[in-house]
Design a protein around this motif. Structure first.
Motif, PDB file in Angstrom:
ATOM      1  N   GLY A 240       0.796  -1.214   0.000  1.00 48.92           N
ATOM      2  CA  GLY A 240       0.000   0.000   0.000  1.00 48.92           C
ATOM      3  C   GLY A 240       0.831   1.268   0.000  1.00 48.92           C
ATOM      4  O   GLY A 240       0.429   2.292  -0.569  1.00 48.92           O
ATOM      5  N   ILE A 241       2.028   1.225   0.614  1.00 50.23           N
ATOM      6  CA  ILE A 241       2.841   2.435   0.758  1.00 50.23           C
ATOM      7  C   ILE A 241       3.347   2.930  -0.596  1.00 50.23           C
ATOM      8  O   ILE A 241       3.209   4.108  -0.939  1.00 50.23           O
ATOM      9  CB  ILE A 241       4.007   2.174   1.723  1.00 50.23           C
ATOM     10  N   LEU A 242       3.943   2.044  -1.375  1.00 52.74           N
ATOM     11  CA  LEU A 242       4.546   2.482  -2.641  1.00 52.74           C
ATOM     12  C   LEU A 242       3.505   2.975  -3.649  1.00 52.74           C
ATOM     13  O   LEU A 242       3.673   4.056  -4.227  1.00 52.74           O
ATOM     14  CB  LEU A 242       5.376   1.332  -3.219  1.00 52.74           C
ATOM     15  N   PRO A 243       2.401   2.253  -3.883  1.00 52.42           N
ATOM     16  CA  PRO A 243       1.390   2.813  -4.802  1.00 52.42           C
ATOM     17  C   PRO A 243       0.764   4.107  -4.282  1.00 52.42           C
ATOM     18  O   PRO A 243       0.416   4.986  -5.082  1.00 52.42           O
ATOM     19  CB  PRO A 243       0.342   1.691  -4.899  1.00 52.42           C
ATOM     20  N   ALA A 250       4.074  11.896  -4.415  1.00 55.32           N
ATOM     21  CA  ALA A 250       5.061  12.189  -3.371  1.00 55.32           C
ATOM     22  C   ALA A 250       6.255  11.253  -3.507  1.00 55.32           C
ATOM     23  O   ALA A 250       6.136  10.128  -3.996  1.00 55.32           O
ATOM     24  CB  ALA A 250       4.437  12.028  -1.985  1.00 55.32           C
ATOM     25  N   PHE A 251       7.417  11.739  -3.064  1.00 54.46           N
ATOM     26  CA  PHE A 251       8.629  10.928  -3.088  1.00 54.46           C
ATOM     27  C   PHE A 251       8.724  10.109  -1.802  1.00 54.46           C
ATOM     28  O   PHE A 251       8.238  10.517  -0.744  1.00 54.46           O
ATOM     29  CB  PHE A 251       9.874  11.816  -3.211  1.00 54.46           C
ATOM     30  N   ILE A 328       1.453   9.268   4.661  1.00 57.16           N
ATOM     31  CA  ILE A 328       1.096   8.307   3.608  1.00 57.16           C
ATOM     32  C   ILE A 328       1.524   6.902   4.004  1.00 57.16           C
ATOM     33  O   ILE A 328       0.778   5.919   3.802  1.00 57.16           O
ATOM     34  CB  ILE A 328       1.743   8.723   2.276  1.00 57.16           C
ATOM     35  N   ALA A 329       2.726   6.772   4.569  1.00 59.39           N
ATOM     36  CA  ALA A 329       3.225   5.450   4.957  1.00 59.39           C
ATOM     37  C   ALA A 329       2.358   4.833   6.051  1.00 59.39           C
ATOM     38  O   ALA A 329       2.044   3.636   6.010  1.00 59.39           O
ATOM     39  CB  ALA A 329       4.679   5.560   5.419  1.00 59.39           C
ATOM     40  N   LEU A 330       1.956   5.628   7.028  1.00 61.15           N
ATOM     41  CA  LEU A 330       1.127   5.104   8.107  1.00 61.15           C
ATOM     42  C   LEU A 330      -0.255   4.713   7.602  1.00 61.15           C
ATOM     43  O   LEU A 330      -0.762   3.619   7.903  1.00 61.15           O
ATOM     44  CB  LEU A 330       1.019   6.137   9.227  1.00 61.15           C
ATOM     45  N   MET A 331      -0.878   5.595   6.838  1.00 66.66           N
ATOM     46  CA  MET A 331      -2.254   5.352   6.402  1.00 66.66           C
ATOM     47  C   MET A 331      -2.330   4.204   5.397  1.00 66.66           C
ATOM     48  O   MET A 331      -3.060   3.232   5.595  1.00 66.66           O
ATOM     49  CB  MET A 331      -2.825   6.638   5.795  1.00 66.66           C
ATOM     50  N   ALA A 332      -1.579   4.303   4.325  1.00 68.14           N
ATOM     51  CA  ALA A 332      -1.646   3.283   3.282  1.00 68.14           C
ATOM     52  C   ALA A 332      -1.083   1.950   3.758  1.00 68.14           C
ATOM     53  O   ALA A 332      -1.616   0.886   3.429  1.00 68.14           O
ATOM     54  CB  ALA A 332      -0.872   3.762   2.039  1.00 68.14           C
ATOM     55  N   GLY A 333      -0.020   1.998   4.551  1.00 70.80           N
ATOM     56  CA  GLY A 333       0.555   0.758   5.058  1.00 70.80           C
ATOM     57  C   GLY A 333      -0.375   0.019   5.993  1.00 70.80           C
ATOM     58  O   GLY A 333      -0.488  -1.218   5.934  1.00 70.80           O
ATOM     59  N   GLU A 334      -1.082   0.751   6.824  1.00 65.76           N
ATOM     60  CA  GLU A 334      -2.000   0.103   7.764  1.00 65.76           C
ATOM     61  C   GLU A 334      -3.213  -0.471   7.046  1.00 65.76           C
ATOM     62  O   GLU A 334      -3.681  -1.580   7.359  1.00 65.76           O
ATOM     63  CB  GLU A 334      -2.449   1.117   8.817  1.00 65.76           C
TER      64      GLU A 334
END
Length: 385
Positions: A240-243, A250-251, A328-334
Motif C-alpha cells: 500500500g505504501i509504494l502505490p 510524493a517521493f 502516507i506510509a502510516l495510512m496506506a501501510g495500515e
C-alpha cells in the motif's frame, strides 16, 4: 580541471539540474614588477624604496592625524595618487623615485615587467585535493537521485586515462571518500551524501528493531517459527505504501521510511492478536481450519478499529510538505496490511502447523505405548499450532 569541466557540461545537459557552477577561477592575468637591483644601486635607490613607492601608488599611505576643533575623534590624513595617474601599468612606470643627489628617476628605468597569472585556489577535503562542481535540482524531479543515476550512465563511458590516470573506468564514490588521489575519481556529496546516510542509519535501526521484536515474540510464543509468521505481515504494508506515494505524487523520503518503521509495530500487533486467538481456540479443542477461519472473522473488528484510528490520526499531517511521507506510509501501510494480513497470517499459520504435523513420525506397531504416543503427538500438534 578537465574532468570538472566535463562533469559541469554533463550537469548542464541533465534535465532538472539548474545553477551549475564549479569552484574553478578563470585565469586572471597580472603584471609583476621586478626591481633591477644593479640599476637601482647606480642611482642610489634601494629595492625597499621602489616597493614603498609602488605601495603608495596602488594603495594609500597614512601620513598623520588632523585635530579638528569640536570633533571627538581625529581625522586620518592619507596620501593617495589620483586614479588617472595609476590606471595602467604604464602610468605606474612613469612615477619617479628620489635617488642620490635629489634626482628623480622613473620607475621604468629601475624595474622590468613580467606577465603572469594569478594562482588559483586549491581546495581539499579529508586531505585530498578536490575540485567542487555544484548544482541544484528544480522542476518535476526534486530529488538528486534521478540526476545522479542519469549522470552515472554517462560517466561510466569515460576513461580515467583521458584525465591523467591509468586506463580503466572512472571511479565513482557515493557514501565514502576515495582512498587516494593517484587516480581521478568523482565523489557525489551534498544532498546525495545526506540521503544515503539517513537511509543507511534508518535501515540499520529498523534491522535492530526487527531483531528485538523477534526475540520478544520467541519468548512469548516459545517457538522460533511462529514469530516469523507474525512478522511476515510487515512487508505487506509496502503493497500500500509504494502505490500510495505514486498516486499522491510524493517521493519516498526519510519520513516515509520512519512511517514504515512505525507502522511495523502496529502490523505486528494485528498479527499477534490473530495468532493468539488461533492458539486459544486450539487449546479449547477446536479444529485447526475452524480456528483459523474464526480468527480472521472475530479479530477483524479490533484490527479495523486500529487501522481507522491510525488513518484519522495521520490525516492531520497528510498535506504537510515535510511529514507527508510519514502520513502516507502510516495510512496506506495500515490499510494494506489490514486487508492482506487478515487472510495471509492465518493461512501461513495453518501451513506451518500442517508442516509440523507431517514431520512427526509415529511408531507402526499399535500398543499401549503407541496410544500414549498418539496422545502426545496430538497434544504437541495442538501446542505447536
Amino acid at each position: 580541471l578537465h574532468l570538472a569541466a566535463d562533469v559541469k557540461k554533463m550537469l548542464k545537459a541533465t534535465p532538472g539540474v539548474v545553477d551549475v557552477d564549479a569552484y574553478v577561477e578563470d585565469p586572471h592575468p597580472k603584471t609583476q614588477l621586478i626591481v633591477d637591483k644593479e640599476k637601482a644601486a647606480l642611482h642610489g635607490i634601494t629595492a625597499d624604496a621602489v616597493a614603498e613607492t609602488l605601495r603608495v601608488a596602488v594603495g594609500a599611505a597614512p601620513t598623520g592625524l588632523l585635530h579638528v576643533p569640536g570633533e571627538q575623534e581625529d581625522v586620518n590624513i592619507v596620501l593617495e595618487i589620483p586614479r588617472t595617474a595609476r590606471g595602467t601599468t604604464d602610468d605606474l612606470l612613469e612615477l619617479r623615485v628620489r635617488g642620490a643627489g635629489q634626482t628623480l628617476v622613473p620607475l621604468r628605468e629601475l624595474v622590468r615587467t613580467q606577465a603572469l597569472f594569478e594562482d588559483r585556489s586549491i581546495y581539499h577535503k579529508n586531505l585530498l585535493p578536490v575540485v567542487y562542481v555544484t548544482a541544484d535540482m528544480a522542476g518535476v524531479a526534486e530529488s538528486a537521485a534521478y540526476a545522479i543515476f542519469d549522470m552515472n550512465e554517462k560517466l561510466a563511458k569515460l576513461n580515467a586515462h583521458d584525465f591523467g590516470g591509468a586506463p580503466g573506468k572512472l571511479a565513482i564514490w557515493n557514501a565514502s571518500m576515495p582512498e587516494t588521489d593517484a587516480q581521478p575519481s568523482i565523489k557525489w556529496d551534498g544532498e546525495w551524501q545526506i540521503t544515503l546516510e539517513v537511509f543507511r542509519d534508518l535501515g540499520m535501526a529498523f534491522a535492530v528493531v526487527l531483531l528485538l521484536i523477534y526475540v520478544l515474540l520467541v519468548g512469548w510464543f516459545r517457538s522460533f517459527l511462529t514469530p516469523l509468521v507474525v512478522m511476515a505481515a510487515i512487508p505487506f504494508s509496502l503493497v500500500g505504501i509504494l502505490p500510495a506515494h505514486a498516486a499522491m505524487g510524493a517521493f519516498f523520503s526519510a519520513t516515509s521510511m520512519i512511517g514504515f518503521m512505525a507502522g511495523a509495530g502496529i502490523v505486528v500487533r494485528n498479527s499477534i492478536i490473530l495468532v493468539d486467538f488461533i492458539e486459544a481456540r486450539l487449546e479449547a479443542g477446536l479444529p485447526l481450519h475452524e480456528a483459523v477461519v474464526e480468527a480472521g472473522a472475530v479479530r477483524f473488528r479490533p484490527m479495523l478499529l486500529t487501522a481507522a484510528a491510525v488513518v484519522v490520526g495521520a490525516a492531520v499531517i497528510l498535506f504537510d510538505p515535510i511529514f507527508q511521507g510519514l502520513a502516507i506510509a502510516l495510512m496506506a501501510g495500515e490499510v494494506a496490511s489490514l486487508l492482506i494480513s487478515r487472510m495471509a497470517v492465518p493461512v501461513l499459520y495453518a501451513m506451518l502447523a500442517n508442516a509440523r504435523r507431517r514431520h512427526v513420525h509415529l511408531p507402526a506397531a499399535p500398543s499401549e505405548n503407541t496410544q500414549d504416543a498418539h496422545d502426545t503427538v496430538d497434544g504437541m500438534s495442538a501446542a505447536l499450532s
